[in-house]
Scaffold this active site. Sequence first.
Site, PDB file in Angstrom:
ATOM      1  N   GLN A  53       0.536  -0.839   0.041  1.00  0.00           N
ATOM      2  CA  GLN A  53      -0.248   0.153  -0.294  1.00  0.00           C
ATOM      3  C   GLN A  53       1.108   1.112  -0.241  1.00  0.00           C
ATOM      4  O   GLN A  53       0.710   2.612  -0.759  1.00  0.00           O
ATOM      5  CB  GLN A  53      -0.577   0.005   1.613  1.00  0.00           C
ATOM      6  N   GLU A  54       1.812   0.975   0.849  1.00  0.00           N
ATOM      7  CA  GLU A  54       2.660   2.675   1.094  1.00  0.00           C
ATOM      8  C   GLU A  54       3.616   2.765  -0.600  1.00  0.00           C
ATOM      9  O   GLU A  54       3.710   3.852  -1.173  1.00  0.00           O
ATOM     10  CB  GLU A  54       4.152   1.933   2.039  1.00  0.00           C
ATOM     11  N   SER A  55       4.116   1.431  -0.870  1.00  0.00           N
ATOM     12  CA  SER A  55       5.272   2.203  -2.012  1.00  0.00           C
ATOM     13  C   SER A  55       5.161   1.049  -3.561  1.00  0.00           C
ATOM     14  O   SER A  55       5.946   1.019  -4.479  1.00  0.00           O
ATOM     15  CB  SER A  55       6.520   1.195  -1.544  1.00  0.00           C
ATOM     16  N   TYR A  68      -7.322   3.902   3.138  1.00  0.00           N
ATOM     17  CA  TYR A  68      -5.451   3.129   3.471  1.00  0.00           C
ATOM     18  C   TYR A  68      -6.012   2.417   4.242  1.00  0.00           C
ATOM     19  O   TYR A  68      -5.931   1.172   4.178  1.00  0.00           O
ATOM     20  CB  TYR A  68      -4.931   4.284   4.559  1.00  0.00           C
TER      21      TYR A  68
END
Length: 239
Positions: free
Chosen positions: A89-91, A219
């Site tokens: 999800q972040e990168s 998120y």
Amino acid sequence: KPIDLVIATRGADNALAAYIQEFIESQSSSGELATLVSRYEKIDQEQERGEQDEATTSPYDLSDFDELIRDKAHASDFDWRLIAAQAFQESSFDPAAKSWAGATGLMQLMPSTAKWLGVKGKLTDPEVSLEAGIEYMSWLADMYEDQGLPPDEVIRFALASYNAGQGHVEDARLIAQKIGRDQDRWYGNVEYAITLLSDRKHARGVRYGYCRCTEVVNYVKKIESRYLDYVTYLDQVAM
């Protein structure tokens, strides 16, 4: 490598055979045929390399960093599949990723957060980024666990704080309490209250003020959903 070319035409169609032969000779003399052959060989080589890569890569991997994530997550008592879902999800598992705000690496930590954690090394190093991100998650989880939140809620609040900042999450908990929602439950409660921080009327009454925190709703939801998908997938392939 040499290419044998065989063209078949109807026995009586000598004109077509002669035309094809003439076309091949013209393409050969002009260099076009050599270009086509080179292009074919390049595609063939790429396909062979792809087949070799598939043969050496487990079809059950989630990313190139599974082993590293397992090691770092296990050391902090986190389910590695959760950390993998968060890293995606972040990168999208890109260690060189950098956001417009300056968050960097697999776990997209802000340099200021990394400095506060005492991180040594570059955040573009997957090992450094994972260690720092998991350490931050651990700090957040411990805080909510100490407040007596249930285990599932501890993770949700830790994820929300990782994304939006712990201060904004605490502000949202106060708003949730004021409007009759449960400040210790995320879905439908603090999840809703945190979206009210974009309303200046609510933002004026809390410590950290205005925040466009709608992103944090997706998120938490996406990471939890992906985590459950990972668990299901890995359980199935292990059978």
